[in-house]
Scaffold this active site. Structure first.
Site, PDB file in Angstrom:
ATOM      1  N   LEU A 298       9.798  -7.488   4.469  1.00  0.00           N
ATOM      2  CA  LEU A 298      10.992  -6.314   4.842  1.00  0.00           C
ATOM      3  C   LEU A 298      10.876  -5.320   3.563  1.00  0.00           C
ATOM      4  CD1 LEU A 298      13.677  -5.597   5.974  1.00  0.00           C
ATOM      5  CD2 LEU A 298      14.982  -7.024   4.327  1.00  0.00           C
TER       6      LEU A 298
ATOM      7  N   TRP B 254       2.763   6.502  17.062  1.00  0.00           N
ATOM      8  CA  TRP B 254       1.682   6.762  16.403  1.00  0.00           C
ATOM      9  C   TRP B 254       1.055   7.823  15.534  1.00  0.00           C
ATOM     10  CZ3 TRP B 254      -1.835   2.922  15.162  1.00  0.00           C
ATOM     11  CH2 TRP B 254      -1.690   1.524  15.864  1.00  0.00           C
TER      12      TRP B 254
ATOM     13  N   ASP C 133       6.100  -5.905   9.564  1.00  0.00           N
ATOM     14  CA  ASP C 133       7.322  -5.071   9.108  1.00  0.00           C
ATOM     15  C   ASP C 133       8.419  -5.713  10.024  1.00  0.00           C
ATOM     16  OD1 ASP C 133       9.430  -3.143   8.850  1.00  0.00           O
ATOM     17  OD2 ASP C 133       8.001  -1.641   9.031  1.00  0.00           O
TER      18      ASP C 133
ATOM     19  N   GLU D   8       3.552   2.524  25.178  1.00  0.00           N
ATOM     20  CA  GLU D   8       2.539   2.059  24.150  1.00  0.00           C
ATOM     21  C   GLU D   8       1.608   1.008  25.003  1.00  0.00           C
ATOM     22  OE1 GLU D   8       2.312   0.632  19.489  1.00  0.00           O
ATOM     23  OE2 GLU D   8       3.386  -0.451  20.968  1.00  0.00           O
TER      24      GLU D   8
ATOM     25  N   ARG E 222      -9.529 -23.245  27.425  1.00  0.00           N
ATOM     26  CA  ARG E 222      -8.666 -22.924  25.945  1.00  0.00           C
ATOM     27  C   ARG E 222      -9.289 -21.718  25.509  1.00  0.00           C
ATOM     28  NH1 ARG E 222      -8.962 -28.912  26.619  1.00  0.00           N
ATOM     29  NH2 ARG E 222     -11.008 -28.942  25.489  1.00  0.00           N
ATOM     30  N   ARG E 223     -10.086 -20.968  26.240  1.00  0.00           N
ATOM     31  CA  ARG E 223     -10.701 -19.696  25.615  1.00  0.00           C
ATOM     32  C   ARG E 223     -10.205 -18.289  26.174  1.00  0.00           C
ATOM     33  NH1 ARG E 223     -16.858 -22.151  26.909  1.00  0.00           N
ATOM     34  NH2 ARG E 223     -16.536 -23.833  25.612  1.00  0.00           N
TER      35      ARG E 223
ATOM     36  N   TYR F 214      -6.379  -0.799  18.859  1.00  0.00           N
ATOM     37  CA  TYR F 214      -5.987  -2.030  19.877  1.00  0.00           C
ATOM     38  C   TYR F 214      -6.692  -1.719  21.260  1.00  0.00           C
ATOM     39  CZ  TYR F 214      -2.574  -3.156  16.543  1.00  0.00           C
ATOM     40  OH  TYR F 214      -1.690  -3.678  15.246  1.00  0.00           O
TER      41      TYR F 214
ATOM     42  N   ARG G 133      -0.893 -10.660  11.585  1.00  0.00           N
ATOM     43  CA  ARG G 133      -1.558 -10.977  10.116  1.00  0.00           C
ATOM     44  C   ARG G 133      -0.575 -10.181   9.089  1.00  0.00           C
ATOM     45  NH1 ARG G 133      -2.807  -6.184   7.507  1.00  0.00           N
ATOM     46  NH2 ARG G 133      -3.160  -4.386   9.241  1.00  0.00           N
TER      47      ARG G 133
ATOM     48  N   ARG H 184       0.759  -1.079  -0.076  1.00  0.00           N
ATOM     49  CA  ARG H 184       0.090   0.070   0.090  1.00  0.00           C
ATOM     50  C   ARG H 184       0.913   1.285   0.098  1.00  0.00           C
ATOM     51  NH1 ARG H 184       0.590   1.908   4.861  1.00  0.00           N
ATOM     52  NH2 ARG H 184       1.500   0.580   6.669  1.00  0.00           N
TER      53      ARG H 184
ATOM     54  N   CYS I 123      -2.514  -4.998  13.383  1.00  0.00           N
ATOM     55  CA  CYS I 123      -1.617  -5.865  12.572  1.00  0.00           C
ATOM     56  C   CYS I 123      -1.586  -7.182  13.564  1.00  0.00           C
ATOM     57  CB  CYS I 123      -0.141  -5.328  12.514  1.00  0.00           C
ATOM     58  SG  CYS I 123      -0.472  -3.928  11.031  1.00  0.00           S
TER      59      CYS I 123
END
Length: 280
Positions: free
Chosen positions: A224, A80, A185, A58, A142-143, A103, A182, A21, A162
């Protein structure tokens, strides 16, 4: 931190050219996993210097459920800023500095009702509080999952999350975390992500009476930017140094009570910082 250098080397050696992008161009791989043993030290990159203060501020900002950059800027943390300009936020009808449902919102108020005048009701799911409760009440659950990816809101922010999902796991008095990212960088962002989730895991272990175990870090698209290739090669020539240790104030027993002065790194001796152009 050999795990990180192995990933960096793999992308340099066999990453495939991909458009992106920003128009900069990348070399990328799809699907990768790293494991960090938090018992051996805190995984803060030593082949270049990282700004630990920014990582701490952060993460505390996320945990507070905040989405406006003003608290970060007040602390001198600017990571940011490029997403918080008037031009960027105006695309979504928000004032400068307000990032929207990123987030902090997703972690602490997932699925909340958006107000017509702007902002959100406090009627969403506090995923972090739910995880803490499960670790204490049902450690083999497991939750114990936190999702930052809300398909209804992913297009309502300038930068969709991300690092999208993480799960905790308790075994033999230790807390481990598995993060799925997902998009990564690998030169600029991934070292911060490793340290941030190692810190989060350690803080949650601290307040629930557990010891830090492992951080497992999985990727979808890991890449990269082409204008970071020279800096990546410099880093690959450097030998990793011993990992530092994380100190957390033993008097803090509430995750949401942590402040920057309660967190410090000891024995951090990295190679010099490597300046890198930022892909925009």
């Amino acid at each position: 931190m050999r795990q990180y250098l192995d990933l960096l080397a793999a992308i340099v050696e066999r990453g495939r050219p991909r458009e992106d992008r920003t128009g900069t161009g990348t070399l990328g791989l799809f699907g990768w996993q790293m494991r960090f043993d938090l018992r051996e030290g805190f995984p803060l990159l030593t082949t270049k210097k990282l700004h630990f203060k920014s990582i701490v501020h952060e993460l505390l900002w996320f945990l507070a459920g905040q989405t406006h950059v003003e608290p970060l800027q007040r602390a001198g943390v600017r990571i940011w800023d490029e997403w918080a300009t008037a031009e960027q936020t105006a695309r979504f009808g928000r004032p400068p500095g307000e990032l929207g449902p990123t987030y902090g919102h997703q972690w602490r108020n997932f699925g909340a009702t958006e107000r017509p005048e702007g902002g959100y009701e406090r009627d969403g799911v506090d995923q972090i509080a739910r995880v803490l409760e499960l670790i204490r009440r049902d450690p083999y659950s497991r939750r114990m999952i936190v999702s930052a990816w809300n398909p209804r809101e992913a297009d309502r922010v300038t930068l969709p999350p991300c690092h999208t999902l993480f799960q905790f796991y308790v075994q033999d008095g230790e807390l481990s975390c598995h993060l799925y990212q997902r998009s990564g960088d690998v030169f600029l962002g991934v070292p911060f992500n490793i340290a941030s989730y190692a810190l989060l895991t350690s803080m949650i272990a601290h307040v629930t009476g557990l010891r830090p175990g492992e951080l497992v870090h999985s990727f979808g698209d890991v890449h990269l930017y082409r204008n970071h290739l020279e800096q990546a090669r410099i880093q690959l020539q450097r030998e990793p140094r011993p990992l530092p240790r994380l100190w957390l104030d033993p008097s803090v027993t509430d995750l949401f009570a942590f402040r920057p002065e309660h967190i410090r790194i000891e024995g951090y001796d990295p190679h010099p910082h490597i300046p890198a152009p930022v892909a925009v």
